[in-house]
Scaffold this motif. Structure first.
Motif, PDB file in Angstrom:
ATOM      1  N   ASP A 163       0.838  -1.195   0.000  1.00 14.92           N
ATOM      2  CA  ASP A 163       0.000   0.000   0.000  1.00 14.92           C
ATOM      3  C   ASP A 163       0.878   1.252   0.000  1.00 14.92           C
ATOM      4  OD1 ASP A 163      -2.514   1.263   0.063  1.00 14.92           O
ATOM      5  OD2 ASP A 163      -2.387   1.536   2.228  1.00 14.92           O
ATOM      6  N   GLU A 164       0.518   2.202  -0.847  1.00 15.81           N
ATOM      7  CA  GLU A 164       1.218   3.484  -0.993  1.00 15.81           C
ATOM      8  C   GLU A 164       2.518   3.393  -1.790  1.00 15.81           C
ATOM      9  OE1 GLU A 164      -0.208   6.306  -0.206  1.00 15.81           O
ATOM     10  OE2 GLU A 164      -1.925   5.306   0.703  1.00 15.81           O
ATOM     11  N   ASP A 165       2.835   2.258  -2.366  1.00 16.39           N
ATOM     12  CA  ASP A 165       3.995   2.176  -3.253  1.00 16.39           C
ATOM     13  C   ASP A 165       3.782   3.079  -4.467  1.00 16.39           C
ATOM     14  OD1 ASP A 165       5.561   0.535  -1.757  1.00 16.39           O
ATOM     15  OD2 ASP A 165       5.322  -1.254  -2.993  1.00 16.39           O
ATOM     16  N   ASN A 168      -3.717   1.273  -2.262  1.00 18.08           N
ATOM     17  CA  ASN A 168      -3.493   2.535  -2.955  1.00 18.08           C
ATOM     18  C   ASN A 168      -2.111   2.531  -3.593  1.00 18.08           C
ATOM     19  OD1 ASN A 168      -3.889   5.195  -3.832  1.00 18.08           O
ATOM     20  ND2 ASN A 168      -2.914   6.005  -1.981  1.00 18.08           N
ATOM     21  N   LYS A 190       0.295   4.325  -6.263  1.00 20.99           N
ATOM     22  CA  LYS A 190       0.442   5.580  -6.994  1.00 20.99           C
ATOM     23  C   LYS A 190       1.287   5.343  -8.238  1.00 20.99           C
ATOM     24  CE  LYS A 190       0.137   8.229  -2.699  1.00 20.99           C
ATOM     25  NZ  LYS A 190       0.799   9.222  -1.803  1.00 20.99           N
ATOM     26  N   ASP A 208      -3.887   7.768  -8.259  1.00 19.67           N
ATOM     27  CA  ASP A 208      -3.101   8.994  -8.130  1.00 19.67           C
ATOM     28  C   ASP A 208      -1.950   8.900  -9.126  1.00 19.67           C
ATOM     29  OD1 ASP A 208      -1.480  11.102  -7.438  1.00 19.67           O
ATOM     30  OD2 ASP A 208      -1.439  10.663  -5.293  1.00 19.67           O
TER      31      ASP A 208
END
Length: 346
Positions: free
Chosen positions: A150-152, A184, A186, A212
């Protein structure tokens, strides 16, 4: 927003419905291809692009021809079908899925003994190629997502998304799976000159998915990887040689060199149909060169003199030693690509 990708190639009984990818993102327009000549032109002119989508279009192109031919003699039908297959193969030389799909359609004719039976078998097989590709791309996404958290932040080049395949895409497949799982991821997308597939297609597709995504020019890649915390690079492929050398959109080789220098993993996501065991290394892959005006102009406006000499290869080859892993529908392989790619076909 587009949670489900647009299907870029569809069979519509009497014709092929095709998304004209040249017009994206400003206009979503579908074309009706009614002849095999229309299909050849669509592949050559980049109305359809992305190796798997090209293969699907070619399979349906042959099915379309069979539905229209008046040939009743089976031997003559089969001989002419082979000529039509070679004709479609002449549209673009680098993406192996085109040749794979034509070969697969020609091979199923061996199951028939009459023209009418052959027509039915060919259309069934073309539809199967499309259906299988959707499942293949989903599997690639499910294997790929396990590499990320997550958030990678991932960087990708060109377009290997849903519109380049039956659905989900290859390099973009993990973004679709991430959305389903509430993760999530990105993205940074390079513009991909000279045809701008990254800007026009990838950035648009990810934006529609709710990812994103940030667009960069191709010459911003090194600075972006170094300064923006890029976790990994993931790209698609148009042909993978037996030793793992990979042909993909021009600029991929340079991106792989930069990733290697900066210690960032570089992944290739591609179906088995993109792996060409008969080609021993990248040196044997024919690189398509396209019209100089693609470089001489930008959005239809001249940016240089009309007689400026131009070198315009559509693809380059990334040596296997720069590739961290190749993600297929059977999982990710690393290391001895020569042996492990061959094992995938056993």
């Amino acid at each position: 927003m587009l949670n489900t990708p647009i299907r870029s190639v569809q069979w519509s009984d009497t014709h092929i419905t095709l998304l004209d990818q040249r017009l994206l993102p400003g206009k979503i327009e579908f074309l009706s291809l009614t002849t095999i000549e229309d299909v050849w032109d669509a592949i050559f002119q980049l109305k359809v692009r992305g190796a798997p989508a090209i293969g699907i279009a070619a399979a349906y192109g042959l099915a379309l021809w069979t539905q229209q031919t008046q040939l009743a003699n089976f031997d003559k039908f089969r001989s002419e079908l082979e000529k039509q297959g070679a004709y479609l193969e002449s549209s673009r030389p680098t993406a192996v899925n085109l040749f794979w799909a034509v070969k697969r359609i020609l091979s199923v004719v061996e199951q028939a003994s009459t023209v009418e039976t052959a027509k039915k078998i060919i259309l069934t097989e073309a539809k199967l190629i499309e259906k299988e590709d959707e499942g293949v791309c989903r599997s690639i996404g499910e294997y790929a997502i396990d590499l990320f958290q997550d958030e990678d932040i991932l960087l990708t080049h060109c377009n290997a998304g849903g519109i380049a395949t039956a659905r989900y895409g290859t390099a973009l497949a993990p973004f679709y799976i991430a959305k389903e799982r509430g993760l999530n991821l990105k993205a940074y997308a390079s513009e991909t000159r000279p045809v701008l597939q990254g800007a026009r297609l990838t950035a648009w597709e990810l934006q529609q998915l709710g990812v994103d995504v940030t667009l960069i020019t191709d010459n911003m890649v090194a600075h972006t990887i170094k300064s923006k915390g890029i976790t990994a690079v993931i790209v698609g492929a148009d042909r993978i040689a037996a030793n793992g050398d990979t042909a993909n959109k021009i600029g991929t080789y340079g991106l792989a060199l930069i990733a290697k220098a900066l210690g960032v993993p570089f992944y290739v996501a591609a179906p088995l149909s993109t792996i060409d065991i008969a080609t021993s290394s990248g040196e044997e892959i024919e690189i398509e060169e396209r019209h100089p005006d693609e470089v001489r102009t930008l959005n239809g406006q001249a940016i240089t003199t009309p007689d400026m000499k131009v070198f315009n290869p559509a693809f380059d080859v990334t040596p296997s030693e720069l590739i961290t892993g190749i993600i297929t529908e059977k999982g990710m392989i690393q290391g001895d690509y020569q042996t492990k790619l061959a094992d995938l076909f056993k």
